[in-house]
Design a protein around this motif. Sequence first.
Motif, PDB file in Angstrom:
ATOM      1  N   SER A 314       0.810  -1.219   0.000  1.00 16.72           N
ATOM      2  CA  SER A 314       0.000   0.000   0.000  1.00 16.72           C
ATOM      3  C   SER A 314       0.849   1.277   0.000  1.00 16.72           C
ATOM      4  O   SER A 314       0.541   2.223  -0.742  1.00 16.72           O
ATOM      5  N   PRO A 315       1.937   1.361   0.791  1.00 20.37           N
ATOM      6  CA  PRO A 315       2.771   2.565   0.714  1.00 20.37           C
ATOM      7  C   PRO A 315       3.348   2.818  -0.674  1.00 20.37           C
ATOM      8  O   PRO A 315       3.426   3.968  -1.117  1.00 20.37           O
ATOM      9  N   THR A 316       3.755   1.756  -1.359  1.00 20.61           N
ATOM     10  CA  THR A 316       4.315   1.935  -2.700  1.00 20.61           C
ATOM     11  C   THR A 316       3.264   2.456  -3.667  1.00 20.61           C
ATOM     12  O   THR A 316       3.504   3.394  -4.442  1.00 20.61           O
ATOM     13  N   ILE A 317       2.070   1.869  -3.617  1.00 22.23           N
ATOM     14  CA  ILE A 317       1.006   2.308  -4.526  1.00 22.23           C
ATOM     15  C   ILE A 317       0.578   3.735  -4.200  1.00 22.23           C
ATOM     16  O   ILE A 317       0.387   4.567  -5.101  1.00 22.23           O
ATOM     17  N   THR A 318       0.428   4.050  -2.907  1.00 18.88           N
ATOM     18  CA  THR A 318       0.032   5.400  -2.509  1.00 18.88           C
ATOM     19  C   THR A 318       1.055   6.433  -2.964  1.00 18.88           C
ATOM     20  O   THR A 318       0.705   7.498  -3.488  1.00 18.88           O
ATOM     21  N   THR A 319       2.336   6.124  -2.771  1.00 15.77           N
ATOM     22  CA  THR A 319       3.393   7.052  -3.182  1.00 15.77           C
ATOM     23  C   THR A 319       3.411   7.218  -4.695  1.00 15.77           C
ATOM     24  O   THR A 319       3.667   8.314  -5.210  1.00 15.77           O
ATOM     25  N   ALA A 320       3.129   6.134  -5.431  1.00 14.39           N
ATOM     26  CA  ALA A 320       3.070   6.237  -6.888  1.00 14.39           C
ATOM     27  C   ALA A 320       1.934   7.166  -7.319  1.00 14.39           C
ATOM     28  O   ALA A 320       2.094   7.974  -8.247  1.00 14.39           O
ATOM     29  N   TYR A 321       0.794   7.053  -6.649  1.00 10.86           N
ATOM     30  CA  TYR A 321      -0.318   7.962  -6.972  1.00 10.86           C
ATOM     31  C   TYR A 321       0.066   9.411  -6.671  1.00 10.86           C
ATOM     32  O   TYR A 321      -0.281  10.332  -7.426  1.00 10.86           O
ATOM     33  N   LEU A 322       0.762   9.630  -5.555  1.00 15.28           N
ATOM     34  CA  LEU A 322       1.198  10.983  -5.224  1.00 15.28           C
ATOM     35  C   LEU A 322       2.149  11.538  -6.282  1.00 15.28           C
ATOM     36  O   LEU A 322       2.034  12.697  -6.698  1.00 15.28           O
ATOM     37  N   MET A 323       3.089  10.711  -6.738  1.00 16.12           N
ATOM     38  CA  MET A 323       4.027  11.169  -7.753  1.00 16.12           C
ATOM     39  C   MET A 323       3.306  11.451  -9.066  1.00 16.12           C
ATOM     40  O   MET A 323       3.601  12.448  -9.751  1.00 16.12           O
ATOM     41  N   ALA A 324       2.347  10.595  -9.427  1.00 18.22           N
ATOM     42  CA  ALA A 324       1.587  10.822 -10.647  1.00 18.22           C
ATOM     43  C   ALA A 324       0.808  12.134 -10.555  1.00 18.22           C
ATOM     44  O   ALA A 324       0.734  12.894 -11.524  1.00 18.22           O
ATOM     45  N   ASP A 325       0.252  12.409  -9.380  1.00 14.81           N
ATOM     46  CA  ASP A 325      -0.500  13.644  -9.184  1.00 14.81           C
ATOM     47  C   ASP A 325       0.421  14.854  -9.261  1.00 14.81           C
ATOM     48  O   ASP A 325       0.044  15.903  -9.789  1.00 14.81           O
ATOM     49  N   GLU A 326       1.633  14.719  -8.757  1.00  8.81           N
ATOM     50  CA  GLU A 326       2.586  15.824  -8.780  1.00  8.81           C
ATOM     51  C   GLU A 326       3.040  16.157 -10.200  1.00  8.81           C
ATOM     52  O   GLU A 326       3.216  17.334 -10.547  1.00  8.81           O
ATOM     53  N   THR A 327       3.232  15.129 -11.012  1.00  9.82           N
ATOM     54  CA  THR A 327       3.828  15.343 -12.324  1.00  9.82           C
ATOM     55  C   THR A 327       2.803  15.618 -13.419  1.00  9.82           C
ATOM     56  O   THR A 327       3.137  16.226 -14.436  1.00  9.82           O
ATOM     57  N   ALA A 328       1.557  15.165 -13.225  1.00 10.04           N
ATOM     58  CA  ALA A 328       0.541  15.344 -14.263  1.00 10.04           C
ATOM     59  C   ALA A 328      -0.024  16.758 -14.235  1.00 10.04           C
ATOM     60  O   ALA A 328      -0.105  17.392 -13.179  1.00 10.04           O
ATOM     61  N   ALA A 329      -0.422  17.241 -15.377  1.00 11.65           N
ATOM     62  CA  ALA A 329      -1.103  18.532 -15.451  1.00 11.65           C
ATOM     63  C   ALA A 329      -2.485  18.414 -14.830  1.00 11.65           C
ATOM     64  O   ALA A 329      -3.039  17.318 -14.718  1.00 11.65           O
ATOM     65  N   ALA A 330      -3.046  19.550 -14.429  1.00 11.38           N
ATOM     66  CA  ALA A 330      -4.346  19.536 -13.753  1.00 11.38           C
ATOM     67  C   ALA A 330      -5.419  18.905 -14.624  1.00 11.38           C
ATOM     68  O   ALA A 330      -6.326  18.233 -14.110  1.00 11.38           O
ATOM     69  N   GLU A 331      -5.332  19.082 -15.953  1.00  9.48           N
ATOM     70  CA  GLU A 331      -6.364  18.540 -16.841  1.00  9.48           C
ATOM     71  C   GLU A 331      -6.129  17.075 -17.194  1.00  9.48           C
ATOM     72  O   GLU A 331      -6.857  16.505 -18.007  1.00  9.48           O
ATOM     73  N   ALA A 332      -5.116  16.426 -16.593  1.00 12.35           N
ATOM     74  CA  ALA A 332      -4.818  15.029 -16.912  1.00 12.35           C
ATOM     75  C   ALA A 332      -4.705  14.172 -15.657  1.00 12.35           C
ATOM     76  O   ALA A 332      -4.162  13.076 -15.713  1.00 12.35           O
ATOM     77  N   ARG A 333      -5.211  14.643 -14.526  1.00  9.07           N
ATOM     78  CA  ARG A 333      -5.016  13.908 -13.277  1.00  9.07           C
ATOM     79  C   ARG A 333      -5.765  12.573 -13.252  1.00  9.07           C
ATOM     80  O   ARG A 333      -5.273  11.599 -12.700  1.00  9.07           O
ATOM     81  N   VAL A 334      -6.950  12.529 -13.828  1.00 12.66           N
ATOM     82  CA  VAL A 334      -7.695  11.270 -13.826  1.00 12.66           C
ATOM     83  C   VAL A 334      -6.963  10.240 -14.678  1.00 12.66           C
ATOM     84  O   VAL A 334      -6.833   9.076 -14.290  1.00 12.66           O
ATOM     85  N   ARG A 335      -6.477  10.656 -15.830  1.00 13.45           N
ATOM     86  CA  ARG A 335      -5.713   9.737 -16.676  1.00 13.45           C
ATOM     87  C   ARG A 335      -4.444   9.266 -15.987  1.00 13.45           C
ATOM     88  O   ARG A 335      -4.069   8.087 -16.091  1.00 13.45           O
ATOM     89  N   ALA A 336      -3.757  10.160 -15.294  1.00 13.48           N
ATOM     90  CA  ALA A 336      -2.531   9.777 -14.604  1.00 13.48           C
ATOM     91  C   ALA A 336      -2.820   8.680 -13.577  1.00 13.48           C
ATOM     92  O   ALA A 336      -2.117   7.666 -13.507  1.00 13.48           O
ATOM     93  N   GLY A 337      -3.878   8.879 -12.767  1.00 12.10           N
ATOM     94  CA  GLY A 337      -4.253   7.856 -11.797  1.00 12.10           C
ATOM     95  C   GLY A 337      -4.684   6.567 -12.466  1.00 12.10           C
ATOM     96  O   GLY A 337      -4.397   5.467 -11.979  1.00 12.10           O
ATOM     97  N   ALA A 338      -5.363   6.681 -13.617  1.00  8.18           N
ATOM     98  CA  ALA A 338      -5.810   5.484 -14.331  1.00  8.18           C
ATOM     99  C   ALA A 338      -4.630   4.675 -14.855  1.00  8.18           C
ATOM    100  O   ALA A 338      -4.648   3.440 -14.848  1.00  8.18           O
ATOM    101  N   TRP A 339      -3.562   5.378 -15.318  1.00  8.55           N
ATOM    102  CA  TRP A 339      -2.386   4.653 -15.787  1.00  8.55           C
ATOM    103  C   TRP A 339      -1.709   3.887 -14.648  1.00  8.55           C
ATOM    104  O   TRP A 339      -1.249   2.762 -14.829  1.00  8.55           O
ATOM    105  N   VAL A 340      -1.647   4.505 -13.481  1.00  5.28           N
ATOM    106  CA  VAL A 340      -1.074   3.810 -12.328  1.00  5.28           C
ATOM    107  C   VAL A 340      -1.911   2.582 -11.988  1.00  5.28           C
ATOM    108  O   VAL A 340      -1.385   1.484 -11.763  1.00  5.28           O
TER     109      VAL A 340
END
Length: 397
Positions: A314-340
Amino acid sequence: MSVSYAAVLRVPHARRTFTAALVGRLSYGVVPLSLMLAVTRTTGSYTSAGSVMALFGGTAVFLSPARAALVDRYGPRRALPPMTAAYLALLGLLVLALARPSLLVLAPLAAAAGCCCPPLGPTMRAVWGRITPDRALLQRAYSLDGVAEELLFVTGPLLVGVLVGFAPPAAGILLGAVLMAVGIAGFASSPAVRETPSGKRTARRGGGGLTGLRRPVTAVAAVGLTLGVVDLLTVAFAEDHGYGGSAAAWLLAGLSAGSAVGGLLNGAVAWRASTGARLSASTACLGLAVCAAGTAPGLVTLALSVAAVGFFVSPTITTAYLMADETAAAEARVRAGAWVNTAVNAGSTAGTAAAGALAGRLPVGVCFALTGAVALAAAAAVTRRPRRGTSELVPLA
């Protein structure tokens, strides 16, 4: 406001939105098992059930980024209701088709239903990112979300087990449809979702706002692979040592418990290290724990090792979601989470297939060690940043 799990739920509209999302996401734990049992019972064929489930699961998982792109483009309130309406209609048609089952009818209906499955998890995480701008609070929100989702995937099959005791399995499909309808209705009507703006179409040459996903996707793919392998190898270990299937169930319960504890503790710590450093460290620890599981001489030591593996999931997955949220543009956050999310599920599918191919040819301990080595290699890849001028883009769906 103190940065705690209670503070997460005190964020305006958070409880209402999160509760509605959990109700809808419970459907994910109910529908697949109900569909598999219903097809098996009506056709009498495990092959047919496997084919239907492969089509349903495959389209649901691998087309998730495409559905998430619609949510990013049009906003949750415009994208989710029609998607849900199509999903519910197809589930209803599946129930009707089960009265006179034919693989030629069930297979395309299952594939179409998977295509329309609403990406409620990635959308909820994007909403968390918008209503909790403080990074420490967002970390706790993602940890709470991840642990709650894991519990739903335990609760869903238990509900199906109770339901099939007095009703046909097709009733579970209808229950899943009702849960999704109620959840989406509450989620889409929440003020937190109503205020979410729709995104603008981004140019493909610019990456569509999805730069920087290579590292989180690599890490969670390794996590998924590990989960797929561990699920099968624990069964093989229990049978090889004469413990039976019930022992394997307890081992997997320990994996889930370890993941829940690790997720809650990870969210409670005020980390000073960057998300990239934490992601590589937790992925490496996961690999070491899997290698240690391969040396377990008995059931008790394996249970402790498997719980240790879960502690870093769970920590690894949660941190991956945080990194995806940090790096993705505001208009692509759902896609970033979906890729993870897609990477986790794809890794799990690959892990189950690999474990099935290797478990009959190699000792269980060697299979654990090979899996741990893959996770360690992923940790090394996550640690390395791309060279200047190279891209971390994930292809758009």
